[in-house]
Design an enzyme around this catalytic site. Structure first.
Site, PDB file in Angstrom:
ATOM      1  N   SER A  85       4.648  10.008  12.279  1.00  0.00           N
ATOM      2  CA  SER A  85       5.576   9.837  12.532  1.00  0.00           C
ATOM      3  C   SER A  85       6.465  10.926  13.714  1.00  0.00           C
ATOM      4  O   SER A  85       5.715  11.620  13.793  1.00  0.00           O
ATOM      5  CB  SER A  85       6.345  10.356  11.108  1.00  0.00           C
ATOM      6  OG  SER A  85       8.241   9.946  10.372  1.00  0.00           O
ATOM      7  N   ASN A  93      -4.013   6.114   5.913  1.00  0.00           N
ATOM      8  CA  ASN A  93      -4.478   7.019   6.922  1.00  0.00           C
ATOM      9  C   ASN A  93      -5.264   6.342   7.775  1.00  0.00           C
ATOM     10  O   ASN A  93      -5.305   4.652   8.289  1.00  0.00           O
ATOM     11  CB  ASN A  93      -5.623   7.626   5.669  1.00  0.00           C
ATOM     12  CG  ASN A  93      -6.355   7.213   5.264  1.00  0.00           C
ATOM     13  OD1 ASN A  93      -6.688   6.433   5.562  1.00  0.00           O
ATOM     14  ND2 ASN A  93      -7.041   8.311   4.649  1.00  0.00           N
ATOM     15  N   GLN A 119     -10.991  -0.234   0.653  1.00  0.00           N
ATOM     16  CA  GLN A 119     -11.259  -0.732  -0.364  1.00  0.00           C
ATOM     17  C   GLN A 119     -10.278  -1.635  -0.927  1.00  0.00           C
ATOM     18  O   GLN A 119     -10.065  -2.856  -1.682  1.00  0.00           O
ATOM     19  CB  GLN A 119     -12.262   0.042  -1.605  1.00  0.00           C
ATOM     20  CG  GLN A 119     -11.497   1.152  -2.301  1.00  0.00           C
ATOM     21  CD  GLN A 119     -11.392   2.189  -1.611  1.00  0.00           C
ATOM     22  OE1 GLN A 119     -12.182   2.419  -0.458  1.00  0.00           O
ATOM     23  NE2 GLN A 119     -11.722   3.281  -2.282  1.00  0.00           N
ATOM     24  N   GLU A 138      11.416   7.500  17.546  1.00  0.00           N
ATOM     25  CA  GLU A 138      11.875   7.041  15.618  1.00  0.00           C
ATOM     26  C   GLU A 138      12.992   7.309  15.150  1.00  0.00           C
ATOM     27  O   GLU A 138      13.604   6.278  14.120  1.00  0.00           O
ATOM     28  CB  GLU A 138      10.551   7.307  14.491  1.00  0.00           C
ATOM     29  CG  GLU A 138      10.623   6.436  12.709  1.00  0.00           C
ATOM     30  CD  GLU A 138       9.460   6.974  11.950  1.00  0.00           C
ATOM     31  OE1 GLU A 138       9.359   6.423  10.724  1.00  0.00           O
ATOM     32  OE2 GLU A 138       8.985   8.049  12.586  1.00  0.00           O
ATOM     33  N   HIS A 139      13.302   8.555  14.596  1.00  0.00           N
ATOM     34  CA  HIS A 139      14.085   8.790  14.583  1.00  0.00           C
ATOM     35  C   HIS A 139      15.133  10.046  15.476  1.00  0.00           C
ATOM     36  O   HIS A 139      14.155  10.433  16.236  1.00  0.00           O
ATOM     37  CB  HIS A 139      14.033  10.242  12.536  1.00  0.00           C
ATOM     38  CG  HIS A 139      13.418   9.407  11.959  1.00  0.00           C
ATOM     39  ND1 HIS A 139      12.109   9.614  11.404  1.00  0.00           N
ATOM     40  CD2 HIS A 139      13.529   8.518  10.932  1.00  0.00           C
ATOM     41  CE1 HIS A 139      11.849   8.640  10.798  1.00  0.00           C
ATOM     42  NE2 HIS A 139      12.292   8.524  10.857  1.00  0.00           N
ATOM     43  N   HIS A 150       4.619  16.225   7.432  1.00  0.00           N
ATOM     44  CA  HIS A 150       4.577  14.635   7.201  1.00  0.00           C
ATOM     45  C   HIS A 150       2.782  14.932   7.536  1.00  0.00           C
ATOM     46  O   HIS A 150       2.085  14.530   6.774  1.00  0.00           O
ATOM     47  CB  HIS A 150       4.586  13.255   7.971  1.00  0.00           C
ATOM     48  CG  HIS A 150       6.325  12.999   7.503  1.00  0.00           C
ATOM     49  ND1 HIS A 150       7.059  13.838   7.723  1.00  0.00           N
ATOM     50  CD2 HIS A 150       6.394  11.679   6.891  1.00  0.00           C
ATOM     51  CE1 HIS A 150       8.297  12.692   7.242  1.00  0.00           C
ATOM     52  NE2 HIS A 150       7.894  11.886   6.743  1.00  0.00           N
ATOM     53  N   TYR A 210       0.901  -1.259  -0.104  1.00  0.00           N
ATOM     54  CA  TYR A 210      -0.359   0.246   0.384  1.00  0.00           C
ATOM     55  C   TYR A 210       0.518   1.411   0.005  1.00  0.00           C
ATOM     56  O   TYR A 210       1.659   1.727   0.550  1.00  0.00           O
ATOM     57  CB  TYR A 210      -1.066   0.338   1.248  1.00  0.00           C
ATOM     58  CG  TYR A 210      -2.258   1.017   1.129  1.00  0.00           C
ATOM     59  CD1 TYR A 210      -3.107   0.904   0.398  1.00  0.00           C
ATOM     60  CD2 TYR A 210      -1.996   2.523   1.522  1.00  0.00           C
ATOM     61  CE1 TYR A 210      -4.563   2.277   0.275  1.00  0.00           C
ATOM     62  CE2 TYR A 210      -2.244   3.555   1.220  1.00  0.00           C
ATOM     63  CZ  TYR A 210      -3.509   2.802   1.017  1.00  0.00           C
ATOM     64  OH  TYR A 210      -4.635   3.742   0.914  1.00  0.00           O
ATOM     65  N   GLN A 212      10.408  16.481   9.589  1.00  0.00           N
ATOM     66  CA  GLN A 212       9.134  15.188  10.308  1.00  0.00           C
ATOM     67  C   GLN A 212       7.853  16.044  10.588  1.00  0.00           C
ATOM     68  O   GLN A 212       7.027  15.286   9.883  1.00  0.00           O
ATOM     69  CB  GLN A 212       9.849  15.074  11.097  1.00  0.00           C
ATOM     70  CG  GLN A 212       9.311  13.577  11.859  1.00  0.00           C
ATOM     71  CD  GLN A 212      10.253  12.611  10.421  1.00  0.00           C
ATOM     72  OE1 GLN A 212      11.603  13.015  10.146  1.00  0.00           O
ATOM     73  NE2 GLN A 212       9.648  10.901  10.115  1.00  0.00           N
TER      74      GLN A 212
END
Length: 451
Positions: free
Chosen positions: A238, A215, A192, A328-329, A263, A131, A260
């Site tokens: 993020s 999302n 979907q 995360e970072h 995002h 995805y 960041q």
């Protein structure tokens, strides 16, 4: 504007906990909508996919087969890229592939003294669904960071879905799919698309695992189809944590926070520093540079909702807070990072040195993807989950069979997703890399899986 705190504040622990909190409560209306979409796609197949694509993306075609993007269009997108963009994608693909080739596991076996043969056989998954988000921004790096580890692992077939609102197709995303060797691409998105990959339709084949961010509807759909298919994770917002000392450039730190924050409105950007002057400088840089950013509304909302500039007592305390956050970072924008590395226990990707983030210092009017982030690192967890599990690696694309006397006793299927930086078409990605790679080779060490 972004909040300013000090770790010595009386309510700091309480306030930090509230700032880090991600509301796990599910929106009832989203859950009901997703449940209906999944049920209809499962029972009606292509007809439901077509109806929802027309309703949500305003794409009107006669059949789902018309939503498949042919290989010829992917190759044409790749061939039509400007030289600098194509070189950037190719360089990223080569480094991502090389990184994950180092992780390749091998089957093994041994025989015990009594003649019992034990071992582990490793094989790739047959078919994986990717995805790739679309709409607000283009994410060619999501394609590379999901598809290439699967190719390295030996996955037989890759099926990609990407929404194309109003039938607008992003050339960079399609080019990345061609470069990564994606087998089939469908211009569908949302719950979907997840349902079609999980259950299969007459046109879209069922996959073994679904990976990639999306999302809240995509996340809810992935949560519901888990068990029918495997999933990588439920992706969260993020995040970046910057630890900086007086040697850091306030403009550079501000741009790293922007990179960041852009995002989405729920992304998190936090600075920890013992230097009062630096914090004041970063605050001023944010106010001065923010109006120039293409996604300034998103950045402003993110910094207001979940950003913070925090003055700590010392670097030891900064590392303690970093381990609590488990970002995360993590960026160490300090003169000497080696002593800090020994104290960092929980982080996804660590960027060391003032030049490791990838922001081109002569192009400060734009937020750019982190060079190391875009070019080589693995999928990273968010919302503090790195305290529980480290970065996801290429072996998430393979099966493990642990066997005794020829009987399969365990099979685990898993996969990796890269919550990644992105390369927008208008960004001169190659210039970003040229401006920083030399310095990174000297000054930076990249750790994709900090222990």
């Amino acid at each position: 504007m972004i909040r300013r705190w000090a770790s010595s504040d009386a309510n700091f622990a309480r306030d930090l906990k509230a700032l880090l909190h991600v509301d796990a409560a599910q929106d009832d209306s989203i859950e009901r909508t997703v449940a209906e979409i999944l049920a209809r796609v499962r029972s009606e197949g292509d007809a439901a996919v077509l109806e929802y694509t027309q309703r949500f993306d305003a794409v009107n075609v006669k059949c789902v087969a018309d939503l498949e993007i042919p290989q010829s269009e992917l190759q044409a997108a790749l061939a039509g890229l400007p030289t600098q963009q194509r070189s950037a994608l190719e360089a990223a693909a080569q480094r991502i592939t090389a990184y994950h080739q180092h992780q390749l596991a091998k089957s093994w076996s041994y025989t015990e003294p009594d003649g019992t043969r034990l071992g582990q056989k490793i094989t790739a998954l047959d078919r994986v669904g990717l995805y790739v988000p679309g709409g607000k921004a283009a994410y060619p790096s999501s394609v590379l960071m999901n598809a290439l580890p699967a190719k390295v692992a030996g996955v037989t077939e890759l099926i990609m879905v990407v929404p194309t609102p109003r039938d607008e197709r992003n050339a960079l995303v399609l080019a990345a799919a061609a470069l990564a060797g994606v087998d089939r691409v469908f211009a569908i998105g949302g719950a979907q698309a997840v349902a079609a990959l999980a259950y299969g339709t007459n046109t879209i084949p069922q996959v073994d695992k679904i990976v990639g961010p999306g999302n809240s509807y995509v996340a809810a759909a992935k949560r519901r189809v888990f068990g029918t298919v495997g999933i990588d994770m439920i992706a969260g917002p993020s995040e970046v944590l910057v630890i900086a000392d007086a040697s850091a450039n306030p403009d550079w730190v501000a741009m790293d926070l922007f990179a960041q924050a852009e995002h989405d409105e729920m992304a998190q950007s936090i600075l920890l520093s013992p230097d009062t002057d630096l914090i004041a400088g970063v605050f001023d840089s944010i106010a001065r540079l923010l109006p120039e950013q293409p996604r300034k509304q998103v950045i402003a909302a993110s910094l207001k909702n979940r950003g913070a500039l925090i003055q700590v007592r010392n670097m030891a305390e900064a590392c303690q807070i970093a381990n609590q956050i488990a970002p995360e970072h993590l960026e160490l924008a300090v003169a000497d990072a080696v002593p800090l590395l020994e104290q960092i226990r929980h982080a996804g990707a660590i960027f060391i040195g003032h030049f490791s983030s990838g922001i081109p210092r002569r192009l400060l009017r734009r937020t750019e993807p982190r060079v190391a982030d875009f070019r080589q690192r693995p999928l990273l967890l968010t919302a503090g989950r790195l305290r529980l599990s480290k970065a996801l690696q290429h072996h998430r694309n393979i099966r493990f069979w642990r066997t005794k006397l020829g009987f399969n006793c365990q099979r685990t299927r898993a996969w990796r997703r890269l919550n990644c930086a992105r390369a927008r078409g208008r960004v001169k990605v190659r210039k970003v890399m040229q401006s920083c790679i030399g310095r990174m080779n000297r000054d930076a060490i990249f750790s994709g899986n900090a222990q």
